[in-house]
Design a protein around this motif. Sequence first.
Motif, mmCIF file in Angstrom:
data_model
loop_
_atom_site.group_PDB
_atom_site.id
_atom_site.type_symbol
_atom_site.label_atom_id
_atom_site.label_comp_id
_atom_site.label_asym_id
_atom_site.label_seq_id
_atom_site.Cartn_x
_atom_site.Cartn_y
_atom_site.Cartn_z
ATOM 1 N N PRO A 295 78.731 118.921 -53.081
ATOM 2 C CA PRO A 295 78.258 120.195 -53.701
ATOM 3 C C PRO A 295 77.664 118.954 -55.043
ATOM 4 O O PRO A 295 78.261 118.404 -55.443
ATOM 5 C CB PRO A 295 79.516 120.540 -54.052
ATOM 6 N N ARG B 224 86.704 110.104 -52.444
ATOM 7 C CA ARG B 224 86.247 109.721 -53.168
ATOM 8 C C ARG B 224 85.695 108.129 -53.639
ATOM 9 O O ARG B 224 86.187 108.305 -54.953
ATOM 10 C CB ARG B 224 85.238 110.275 -53.408
ATOM 11 N N GLY C 240 79.742 106.156 -50.226
ATOM 12 C CA GLY C 240 78.825 105.125 -49.456
ATOM 13 C C GLY C 240 78.604 106.217 -48.038
ATOM 14 O O GLY C 240 77.912 104.781 -47.333
ATOM 15 N N GLN D 217 88.652 115.955 -54.710
ATOM 16 C CA GLN D 217 88.076 114.507 -54.639
ATOM 17 C C GLN D 217 88.936 114.129 -55.469
ATOM 18 O O GLN D 217 89.237 114.640 -56.201
ATOM 19 C CB GLN D 217 86.092 114.362 -55.056
ATOM 20 N N GLY E 80 76.986 112.617 -49.847
ATOM 21 C CA GLY E 80 75.788 113.109 -51.352
ATOM 22 C C GLY E 80 74.468 112.687 -51.029
ATOM 23 O O GLY E 80 73.072 113.409 -51.089
ATOM 24 N N THR E 81 74.449 111.393 -51.408
ATOM 25 C CA THR E 81 73.458 111.004 -52.160
ATOM 26 C C THR E 81 72.044 111.047 -50.965
ATOM 27 O O THR E 81 71.284 111.266 -51.044
ATOM 28 C CB THR E 81 73.161 109.213 -51.912
HETATM 29 C C1 LIG Z 1 73.065 114.045 -57.181
HETATM 30 C C2 LIG Z 1 74.950 114.094 -57.261
HETATM 31 C C3 LIG Z 1 74.988 115.406 -58.263
HETATM 32 C C4 LIG Z 1 76.334 115.680 -57.456
HETATM 33 N N1 LIG Z 1 77.371 116.848 -57.711
HETATM 34 C C5 LIG Z 1 78.381 116.620 -57.520
HETATM 35 C C6 LIG Z 1 78.867 118.284 -58.431
HETATM 36 O O1 LIG Z 1 78.476 119.152 -58.876
HETATM 37 N N2 LIG Z 1 80.080 118.436 -58.027
HETATM 38 C C7 LIG Z 1 80.888 117.388 -57.439
HETATM 39 O O2 LIG Z 1 82.161 117.486 -57.516
HETATM 40 N N3 LIG Z 1 80.778 116.287 -56.857
HETATM 41 C C8 LIG Z 1 79.295 115.723 -57.125
HETATM 42 N N4 LIG Z 1 78.778 114.762 -56.467
HETATM 43 C C9 LIG Z 1 79.079 113.674 -56.123
HETATM 44 C C10 LIG Z 1 79.937 114.196 -54.898
HETATM 45 O O3 LIG Z 1 80.480 115.319 -53.968
HETATM 46 C C11 LIG Z 1 80.375 113.177 -54.168
HETATM 47 O O4 LIG Z 1 81.397 112.435 -54.201
HETATM 48 C C12 LIG Z 1 79.210 111.777 -54.106
HETATM 49 O O5 LIG Z 1 77.944 112.144 -53.562
HETATM 50 C C13 LIG Z 1 79.216 110.955 -52.441
HETATM 51 O O6 LIG Z 1 79.036 109.679 -52.200
HETATM 52 P P1 LIG Z 1 77.586 109.382 -51.927
HETATM 53 O O7 LIG Z 1 76.268 109.730 -53.116
HETATM 54 O O8 LIG Z 1 77.800 108.161 -51.565
HETATM 55 O O9 LIG Z 1 78.000 109.894 -50.642
HETATM 56 C C14 LIG Z 1 77.194 114.519 -56.675
HETATM 57 C C15 LIG Z 1 76.586 113.840 -56.471
HETATM 58 C C16 LIG Z 1 75.439 113.347 -56.360
HETATM 59 C C17 LIG Z 1 74.699 112.446 -55.976
#
Ligand SMILES: Cc1cc2nc3c(=O)[nH]c(=O)nc-3n(C[C@H](O)[C@H](O)[C@H](O)COP(=O)(O)O)c2cc1C
Length: 339
Positions: A35, A154, A188, A133, A209-210
Amino acid sequence: MPNRDNSTHSTFAQQQGHFDLPARLELTEPVINAPMAGAAGGSLAAAVSASGGLGMLGIGSSASPDWISEQSGLARAPGRAWGAGLMAWVLEESLEPLRLLLRERPDLVSVSFGDPGPAAELIRDAGALCAMQVGNAADLERALQPDIDVIICRGGEGGGHGRNDVATLPLLQLALAATGKPVVAAGGISGPTGVAAALAAGAQAAWVGTRFAASDESLSHDHVKRAIAEAGLDDTVFTRAFDIAQGIPWPAEFGGRALRNAFSDQWASDEDRLSAAVAGDASITATVDAARRNGDVSTAPVYAGQSAAGSASHESAADIIADLAGFRGHLRAAVDRWN
Ligand SMILES: Cc1cc2nc3c(=O)[nH]c(=O)nc-3n(C[C@H](O)[C@H](O)[C@H](O)COP(=O)(O)O)c2cc1C
């Protein structure tokens, strides 16, 4: 549509923490889009759910009631399980955004970054699963309480906000040893080998996410998507500088992982001086806000994790899920090799 009957929700197995999350949500792929406020809206969530994963909305600190109901309608449209994530520290002010969301009947709601407390109770009363998380041992301890159904491990390599205390794998192993609740790996993971690693360790799904932040369906500015797709393995920084500059009241224990840029190069290692500068000079906030609107990635926060190196531009969410589905071959190869 998955079964969200409260009586099923409270089976003995689930009370004990043993249940099959993908089966409960009728997923055909063990992938959940994180999210992400500002990136994960209804179009992304719908595309992920329609492709067999769990689509999630990211509900930010300034999401309006209209935004929540419109995006929920989009996320629900494929007729499959969907979810949303909110920030616990925002809900401490008011539970109203959560109440609005629960009227839309999501199947899973994550509440992260602070104590999920009263939110968790509302979520479970609405028949949805409550996820949290976790980013260190204290978070994990909290998530082991009975009001949390699903634990998202996370690691600090993940994009966006969270902690920078430990990496995904040590956290994941600790959680799996500590609980029979469904555990999901986050931080990651960008490709099928990452999904295979998470599943082989015992996670029930990968929370990505990313890579989805750069997808066609992401709400992010095109310049932001391109910057993520072009980033290398060590192009990120963990910092509070962007929140300080924008005056967003994140609790000080949480920072965000973003792409390094001219703004973070200037301020990431000097956050106290930035706080003082922002207090005396409104133009800093105005400059960062304008950069966000205009997609000026030299100054705007581009939240992304180390997995940006495994992201690409011009990918649809369906393409990403199809690629991640290749985890099966990697798992088979590992088993064959060691049998
Ligand atoms: C652009 C972006 C916005 C995010 N916004 C939120 C958010 O609004 N709420 C939340 O619980 N996590 C947020 N996250 C963290 C993600 O839930 C997650 O922990 C993370 O993207 C996982 O790692 P990854 O980016 O390597 O896949 C965000 C991550 C990104 C990259």
